[in-house]
Design a protein around this motif. Structure first.
Motif, mmCIF file in Angstrom:
data_model
loop_
_atom_site.group_PDB
_atom_site.id
_atom_site.type_symbol
_atom_site.label_atom_id
_atom_site.label_comp_id
_atom_site.label_asym_id
_atom_site.label_seq_id
_atom_site.Cartn_x
_atom_site.Cartn_y
_atom_site.Cartn_z
ATOM 1 N N ALA A 1 9.939 -30.438 9.896
ATOM 2 C CA ALA A 1 10.166 -30.218 11.177
ATOM 3 C C ALA A 1 10.162 -28.835 11.562
ATOM 4 C CB ALA A 1 11.243 -30.885 12.297
ATOM 5 N N PHE A 2 9.417 -28.188 12.338
ATOM 6 C CA PHE A 2 9.474 -26.524 12.593
ATOM 7 C C PHE A 2 9.283 -26.159 14.001
ATOM 8 C CE2 PHE A 2 5.341 -28.297 11.477
ATOM 9 C CZ PHE A 2 4.309 -27.846 12.336
ATOM 10 N N PHE A 3 9.595 -25.039 14.361
ATOM 11 C CA PHE A 3 9.244 -24.379 15.408
ATOM 12 C C PHE A 3 8.970 -23.151 15.443
ATOM 13 C CE2 PHE A 3 13.695 -23.817 14.701
ATOM 14 C CZ PHE A 3 14.222 -22.426 15.158
ATOM 15 N N GLN A 4 8.631 -22.486 16.711
ATOM 16 C CA GLN A 4 8.060 -20.841 16.569
ATOM 17 C C GLN A 4 8.996 -20.274 17.501
ATOM 18 O OE1 GLN A 4 3.660 -20.153 16.524
ATOM 19 N NE2 GLN A 4 3.917 -22.201 17.704
ATOM 20 N N CYS A 5 9.105 -18.882 17.282
ATOM 21 C CA CYS A 5 10.217 -18.188 17.777
ATOM 22 C C CYS A 5 9.949 -16.633 17.869
ATOM 23 C CB CYS A 5 11.546 -18.119 17.205
ATOM 24 S SG CYS A 5 13.281 -18.050 17.982
ATOM 25 N N GLN A 6 10.069 -16.094 18.870
ATOM 26 C CA GLN A 6 9.888 -14.547 19.006
ATOM 27 C C GLN A 6 11.195 -13.662 19.503
ATOM 28 O OE1 GLN A 6 6.784 -13.488 21.577
ATOM 29 N NE2 GLN A 6 7.642 -14.532 23.395
ATOM 30 N N TRP A 7 11.160 -12.476 19.682
ATOM 31 C CA TRP A 7 12.388 -11.732 19.833
ATOM 32 C C TRP A 7 12.738 -11.833 21.118
ATOM 33 C CZ3 TRP A 7 13.484 -8.144 23.328
ATOM 34 C CH2 TRP A 7 14.676 -7.376 23.254
#
Length: 386
Positions: free
Chosen positions: A323-329
């Motif tokens: 499982a994976f997700f994306q993230c930004q500042w």
């Protein structure tokens, strides 16, 4: 004078014409002297004048079979594949399946079961009435469960290939995630991790709740890593969470080798991938060499490579869940750098300072009518309406 100019122009034109004729003759002679090919040319055996005698394929399978034979046949000329293979030796190489073997269910039994279900549904009076009155509700939980058991692992693998998960974590390898890994950060807001969805660092600030189907007495290892976050080495990762020897599905009862660290994507670097990998152990494993101090606030100690970790214990564990997700500042990343990691925050984008305005004067002399717009509160401006 005019006559002399005309004669000179005519003479120059004649000279240029002779040079061009000579150049054309040399080029023609060179083209006529061609080197014969080193071997037979493609489709040389076909009689162009009698195309009716050419054998027909008659079916697509026969055409596909002959095309595959022609593609695998060795030729004397250089192809695009040879150029690519010389530039990149790993191009087109087969990847290794490092996951659990997948057992394909019997197609005959599936079709027989599906026909039986359809026959029972046709005999169901209440189901027919609900469909006719448009009050029938599809049980989404059953649909989700059926998808996870049939086509779900293949869809997840395709998504992982699309996001480059296997390429960066397990070079030249892949696995079929046959165990559904459910990650939930907040029960109230319903912040779940799926397969590439976007979350904020604020939502992932605390350790999530992990659930998966596990047999009684089985042992597992859970890993959270980010291949895009390292500040000095593009090939390295930062480990955010590592728990080993998990009995059943009780992650809290496992051996925490590295405590949870919230995501900290640097400002200006875009979206980062945060990947959960679930390993199934064959038995208890001694992870003494991978234990980090608690709390681990050093990025040097959190430098990690998933492929090296797997190679070290590949005889005793197998990847089965993903499982994976994306993230930004966002603003919480600054707090993580300053208070948790005790370091200055790296910034990779230009922060434009606010426009400077001199102090406001009470009686502006010889200023435009919109002078006061610079100092008033609010985002709406009245430029150009005077």
């Amino acid at each position: 004078m005019a006559l002399r100019t005309v004669c000179a122009a005519a003479l120059r034109t004649g000279t240029d014409l002779g040079v061009n004729n000579a150049r054309t003759f040399v080029t023609t002679a060179f083209l006529c002297k061609r080197v014969p090919p080193l071997g037979p040319m493609p489709n040389e055996e076909i009689d162009v004048k009698n195309l009716a005698s050419v054998e027909k394929y008659r079916s697509y399978n026969r055409y596909f079979r002959q095309a595959a034979e022609a593609r695998n046949k060795d030729v004397w000329w250089k192809t695009y594949r040879s150029y690519v293979e010389n530039a990149d030796p790993e191009h087109g190489a087969e990847r290794v399946d490092i996951g659990l073997p997948y057992y394909q269910p019997c197609r005959t039994k599936e079709v027989r079961k599906r026909r039986q279900v359809m026959k029972e549904n046709k005999k169901n009076v209440e189901l027919e009435r609900a469909s006719r009155l448009r009050t029938f509700k599809i049980p989404l939980d059953q649909v989700q469960e059926t998808w996870e058991k049939t086509a779900g692992p293949f869809h997840v693998k395709r998504l992982a290939d699309h996001y480059g998960v296997f390429r960066d974590l397990f070079p030249m390898a892949y696995f079929l995630p046959q165990v559904t890994l459910k990650v939930c950060y907040s029960q109230d807001n319903g912040t779940h991790v799926h397969y590439g969805n976007q979350l904020t660092p604020t939502e992932a600030a605390t350790a999530p709740q992990i659930s998966f189907n596990a047999e009684e007495g089985s042992l597992w290892t859970l890993l959270l890593s980010c291949p895009d976050e390292h500040l000095q080495d593009n090939e390295a990762e930062y480990i955010h969470w590592l728990v080993g020897n998990i009995p059943g599905a009780a992650v809290q009862a496992g051996e925490e080798l590295c405590h949870y660290l919230p995501p900290f994507p640097a400002r200006g670097t875009g979206f980062h991938r945060y990947i959960y990998v679930l390993f199934k152990q064959d038995g208890p494993i001694n992870f003494q060499e991978n234990i980090r101090p608690s709390p681990c606030q050093s990025l040097v100690q959190r430098t990690f490579k998933t492929v090296d970790f797997y190679r070290k214990y590949q005889d005793n564990m197998t990847p089965v869940g993903l499982a994976f997700f994306q993230c930004q500042w966002d603003q919480s990343v600054t707090d993580t750098f300053h208070n948790t990691l005790n370091m200055r925050e790296p910034v990779f984008e230009f922060i434009r300072p606010p426009v400077y305005h001199p102090p406001q004067v009470k009686y502006p002399h010889r200023q435009p009518l919109r002078y006061l717009d610079r100092y008033r509160d609010g985002k709406e401006h009245a430029y150009g309406i005077y």
